[in-house]
Design an enzyme around this catalytic site. Structure first.
Site, PDB file in Angstrom:
ATOM      1  CB  SER A  80      -1.024  -0.064   1.141  1.00 14.99           C
ATOM      2  OG  SER A  80      -2.090   0.902   0.970  1.00 14.99           O
ATOM      3  CG  ASP A  90      -3.550  -3.567  -4.312  1.00 12.55           C
ATOM      4  OD1 ASP A  90      -3.387  -3.529  -5.396  1.00 12.55           O
ATOM      5  OD2 ASP A  90      -4.333  -3.200  -3.644  1.00 12.55           O
ATOM      6  CG  HIS A 120      -5.371  -2.624  -0.228  1.00 15.42           C
ATOM      7  ND1 HIS A 120      -4.649  -2.155  -1.207  1.00 15.42           N
ATOM      8  CD2 HIS A 120      -4.902  -1.908   0.939  1.00 15.42           C
ATOM      9  CE1 HIS A 120      -3.749  -1.470  -0.575  1.00 15.42           C
ATOM     10  NE2 HIS A 120      -3.926  -1.018   0.603  1.00 15.42           N
TER      11      HIS A 120
END
Length: 324
Positions: free
Chosen positions: A65, A88, A177
């Site tokens: 992230s 991601d 995610h």
């Protein structure tokens, strides 16, 4: 990340540093704070280079992230970083921004990225759709991941009342995610390789338009830890997109199979029914795989088949679950 660190240590002698911070700051404040975090990590790497002879080419940064973009900033301050793996990368404030703002191929000798939650932010997507590495992998189209469907919210959580529902809803929101770190962690020591195909889209893969690896593996790559060892024959090119299918629960790795069906009736007629394929191993055990939709809630409903010259299905199975 602790599970990932354990897998790294199982694989080979290495030093693993986990960087994590919290404190309740909001997302947009965090996008500023990661620049400071990156400077601290860069200072650590430079210190180890001076005191211990650490070479930049031996450094592998892995970030999830916002952590993916943090790794990008580190690469800007530490020349010659060997590899960055972005899991991601966060979307808000980064997609289609200049390269110095986000993770990009210039941040390391090799940058590989796994996209698992790249649907629109309006659809609760948290990850980037934009390719930002040398190799970008999009398992299950890189959007909603199998096993993260809302109807699979655990019944036990629902029985806990409002607090359980809130907790389950939060898990659902980050499920896709969070799949990227799980996929990479599994790949570190798995004997099953996450084979991915270079395609224009996930739909193109399932239409059979890009299911060949070519003569020299130039159209395939392996997602995960060994991505740098199984690179396309012509080397790394910026923003090469690869697609694959994974399972809905661990072990996630699957072997893809392309099945072509040539119907005897060539006329423009149609029929209703189900299609499946069986895999038989030397032990005599059978693995049956549905080629048509097999949703438990509608499994009794047939599928309409139009008789065309040929039909192709791309299906996959998990070798760890099938004892052949």
């Amino acid at each position: 990340m602790k599970e990932m660190a354990v897998e790294f240590l199982k694989r080979e002698p290495c030093n693993v540093f986990i960087v994590q911070w919290d404190g309740g700051v909001n997302y947009f404040q965090a996008t500023q704070d990661i620049r400071v975090v990156a400077l601290e990590i860069a200072a650590l790497i430079n210190h180890l280079a001076v005191k211990c002879g650490l070479r930049g080419s031996d450094v592998h940064l892995v970030g999830h992230s916002l952590g993916a973009h943090t790794c990008g900033y580190v690469g800007q301050h530490v020349p010659g970083v060997g590899r960055i793996t972005g899991l991601d990368p966060a979307d808000p404030s980064y997609t289609y921004m200049p390269e110095f703002v986000r993770l990009d191929p210039s941040d390391a000798d090799f940058v590989d990225v796994i996209h698992t939650d790249s649907q629109s932010i309006l659809g609760n997507g948290l990850g980037m759709r934009q390719p930002v590495g040398h190799l970008d992998f999009f398992p299950n189209a890189g959007r909603y991941q199998p096993g993260c469907e809302l109807w699979k919210v655990p019944e036990a959580a629902l029985r806990k009342g409002v607090r359980g529902v809130v907790s389950a809803a939060a898990d659902f929101t980050v499920c896709s995610h969070s799949r990227a770190p799980s996929l990479f962690t599994e790949s570190i020591n798995s004997h099953c390789r996450f084979l991915a195909f270079r395609c224009a889209s996930y739909m193109a893969l399932h239409l059979g338009q890009c299911i060949s690896c070519g003569n020299n593996m130039e159209r395939c790559a392996v997602m995960g830890m060994d991505a740098d060892k199984f690179m396309p024959a012509e080397g790394f090119s910026r923003n090469s997109s690869f697609f694959l299918t994974t399972a809905n629960e661990p072990p996630f790795c699957q072997h893809p199979y392309a099945v072509r069906i040539f119907p005897a009736d060539m006329h423009n007629t149609s029929h209703w029914g189900h299609l499946s394929v069986e895999l038989r191993g030397i032990s005599g055990l059978v693995k049956e795989l549905p080629l048509t939709e097999n949703d438990e809630s509608v499994s009794c409903l047939p599928t309409r088949f139009v008789h065309v010259r040929e039909t192709l299905w791309l299906t996959s199975f998990s070798p760890q679950r099938a004892k052949f």
